[in-house]
Design a protein around this motif. Structure first.
Motif, PDB file in Angstrom:
ATOM      1  N   TYR A 267       5.617  -2.261 -34.020  1.00 41.27           N
ATOM      2  CA  TYR A 267       4.491  -1.341 -33.924  1.00 41.27           C
ATOM      3  C   TYR A 267       3.156  -2.022 -34.233  1.00 41.27           C
ATOM      4  O   TYR A 267       2.144  -1.695 -33.634  1.00 41.27           O
ATOM      5  N   ASN A 268       3.177  -2.956 -35.156  1.00 43.34           N
ATOM      6  CA  ASN A 268       1.916  -3.407 -35.726  1.00 43.34           C
ATOM      7  C   ASN A 268       1.543  -4.844 -35.445  1.00 43.34           C
ATOM      8  O   ASN A 268       0.450  -5.267 -35.803  1.00 43.34           O
ATOM      9  N   ASP A 304       6.602  -2.222 -41.706  1.00 38.90           N
ATOM     10  CA  ASP A 304       5.863  -3.128 -40.824  1.00 38.90           C
ATOM     11  C   ASP A 304       4.383  -2.937 -41.155  1.00 38.90           C
ATOM     12  O   ASP A 304       3.796  -1.902 -40.848  1.00 38.90           O
ATOM     13  N   SER A 322      -2.479  -0.612 -41.171  1.00 44.89           N
ATOM     14  CA  SER A 322      -1.510   0.286 -40.563  1.00 44.89           C
ATOM     15  C   SER A 322      -0.125  -0.075 -41.090  1.00 44.89           C
ATOM     16  O   SER A 322       0.277  -1.238 -41.039  1.00 44.89           O
ATOM     17  N   THR A 323       0.583   0.918 -41.601  1.00 49.52           N
ATOM     18  CA  THR A 323       1.932   0.712 -42.128  1.00 49.52           C
ATOM     19  C   THR A 323       2.889   1.623 -41.380  1.00 49.52           C
ATOM     20  O   THR A 323       2.625   2.826 -41.236  1.00 49.52           O
ATOM     21  N   CYS A 324       3.992   1.036 -40.903  1.00 39.80           N
ATOM     22  CA  CYS A 324       4.989   1.807 -40.163  1.00 39.80           C
ATOM     23  C   CYS A 324       6.333   1.666 -40.877  1.00 39.80           C
ATOM     24  O   CYS A 324       6.807   0.563 -41.123  1.00 39.80           O
ATOM     25  N   THR A 326      10.412   2.443 -40.978  1.00 38.36           N
ATOM     26  CA  THR A 326      11.615   2.788 -40.211  1.00 38.36           C
ATOM     27  C   THR A 326      12.846   2.407 -41.030  1.00 38.36           C
ATOM     28  O   THR A 326      12.740   1.683 -42.024  1.00 38.36           O
ATOM     29  N   PRO A 334       9.463   6.787 -36.775  1.00 38.31           N
ATOM     30  CA  PRO A 334       8.388   6.068 -37.482  1.00 38.31           C
ATOM     31  C   PRO A 334       7.483   6.970 -38.319  1.00 38.31           C
ATOM     32  O   PRO A 334       6.981   7.988 -37.855  1.00 38.31           O
ATOM     33  N   LYS A 336       3.974   6.659 -39.964  1.00 39.43           N
ATOM     34  CA  LYS A 336       2.816   5.776 -39.819  1.00 39.43           C
ATOM     35  C   LYS A 336       1.694   6.231 -40.759  1.00 39.43           C
ATOM     36  O   LYS A 336       1.383   7.418 -40.825  1.00 39.43           O
ATOM     37  N   LYS A 338      -2.263   5.059 -41.652  1.00 39.47           N
ATOM     38  CA  LYS A 338      -3.377   4.197 -41.272  1.00 39.47           C
ATOM     39  C   LYS A 338      -4.565   4.444 -42.197  1.00 39.47           C
ATOM     40  O   LYS A 338      -4.847   5.584 -42.567  1.00 39.47           O
TER      41      LYS A 338
END
Length: 427
Positions: A267-268, A304, A322-324, A326, A334, A336, A338
């Motif tokens: 994602y990031n 992530d 940005s943190t995702c 999973t 996800p 997320k 931000k």
């Protein structure tokens, strides 16, 4: 114009008093003006009644009661000005006493002489009180300043070199970062989450590492390789324990699983094609890391994390994060989070370790709720939810930087320390 006090003047031509604080003008009669003029300029400390009668009523013969009435009305007009006192001296006459201690609260005088006089006329006690108040205001301004907040933040951390760690087949040393009130500063607190494995990392001879704890979470950031100054950026391992029970993480299975999770979806990570045209208007400093949170009998959680700094001066600019979140089986869709804001960069020390600390004033936050949430990810979602409500100001500490990588301690699930890939992009 005759100056009576630093803020009160006597206009002899217009027969009036001029108050430079309020802007008020006090009209005097001819006799009042003449009597006041004589009192101000007399070489004698006391003016006799005969002298004042002669000044106030020249070439006229009047009763002493005329002088008494004139003194009474003049006193009333001078009454607002406590520094100026018109005193009766029994059997001798009258005296105009002007105090050297000014009670004026605000000067509105333009000339430097009046300002100097107003300052030097105040008592020593008033001067000392003013200095003390000024110093207190300076101390308060410093205490609530951003610089003091930075110093306070760094003062909570300590650093220790040559902290021994056993990871797989390798035994090496790294740097330990810990908050001063953190308990259990023993390698066991990090190693207990790993299953012993003498075959893991056999292709390397050494590693560089940072171990960190805020007293609740225990992070391990590892770069395999024998170059202690420059991390090659390959095989980075970022583990953070959020539970006191040993996770019993099998390192070989972890590497296979984490590779699969990172290849499954990204994602990031910023992926731009290589180009010879790098003349963008802005330079983006991009940092990306995968942090894993092993907990016994729970799905492996991956964060992530992507951060970008875009400078508009030598130490300020735009901040993006940005943190995702999973899990290994994609049961949690996800999560997320931000953050966007303005950063200010400071340099500092944690003991002998030179660091950069970034103060981020949050301007925008976005928390994207998952459609599905596995039990393993509940604690992470709750933490992000809490941050979405609370965070106004954040502090990110960069403890290492080289050409390809960096190590950061960031405010995520407490404090998480991880090794990041580092790239620069023209945008």
């Amino acid at each position: 114009m005759l100056k009576i006090t630093p803020y009160l003047e006597f206009d002899t031509e217009a027969n009036q008093l001029v108050d430079h604080v309020s802007g008020k003008r006090v009209i005097l009669t001819f006799s009042e003006s003449a009597v006041l003029h004589r009192l101000l300029l007399s070489s004698n400390p006391v003016c006799s009644k005969e002298e004042l009668l002669s000044a106030g009523w020249p070439d006229r013969v009047v009763a002493v009661t005329s002088l008494t009435q004139c003194i009474s009305t003049l006193r009333k007009k001078l009454d607002p000005y406590r520094e100026v006192q018109l005193k009766t001296i029994a059997r001798r006459g009258y005296q105009l006493h002007i105090s050297t201690q000014s009670h004026v609260k605000l000067l509105a005088v333009n000339d430097a002489e009046s300002m100097r006089a107003a300052f030097f006329d105040v008592s020593l006690l008033v001067k000392i009180s003013g200095i003390v108040i000024a110093l207190l205001l300076l101390v308060l301004a410093w205490y609530f300043s951003d610089y003091h907040k930075i110093k306070q933040n760094l003062s909570r951390w300590s650093a220790q070199d040559n902290f021994e760690l056993q990871v797989g087949s390798l035994k090496g040393s790294g740097k330990l970062l810990y908050k001063d009130d953190a308990p259990h500063l023993h390698p066991f607190m990090w190693e207990k989450h790993l299953q012993p494995d003498n075959d893991f990392l056999t292709c390397y001879e050494d590693f560089s590492a940072f171990a960190a704890t805020d007293g609740a979470n225990y992070s391990m950031a590892l770069c395999p390789g024998d170059n202690k100054e420059q991390c090659a950026g390959k095989g980075l391992i970022n583990l953070t324990s959020v539970d006191s029970e040993p996770a019993e993480l099998n390192l070989k299975k972890f590497v296979e699983l984490s590779s699969a999770m990172e290849q499954r979806i990204r994602y990031n990570r910023v992926m731009l094609p290589e180009s010879s045209n790098t003349s963008g208007a802005y330079l983006e400093h991009n940092y990306q890391a995968d942090v894993y949170f092993p907990v016994k009998d729970e799905l492996l959680i991956r964060a992530d994390i992507n951060m970008s700094l875009i400078y508009d001066s030598a130490d300020t600019g735009e901040f993006y994060s940005s943190t995702c979140i999973t899990d290994q089986d994609c049961l949690t869709t996800p999560i997320k989070y931000k953050v966007r804001g303005k950063f200010k960069q400071y340099s500092g020390m944690i003991d002998d370790l030179k660091v950069d600390i970034f103060q981020v004033k949050v301007e925008q936050k976005d928390l994207i709720k998952p459609d599905k949430l596995n039990d393993s990810a509940v604690r992470f979602y709750r933490d992000l939810r809490k941050r979405d409500f609370k965070d106004k100001e954040l502090y990110f500490i960069r403890v290492h930087q080289d050409h390809k990588t960096a190590v950061w301690t960031i405010p995520l699930f407490g404090q998480v320390t991880a090794w990041y890939h580092y790239e620069r992009f023209d945008i």
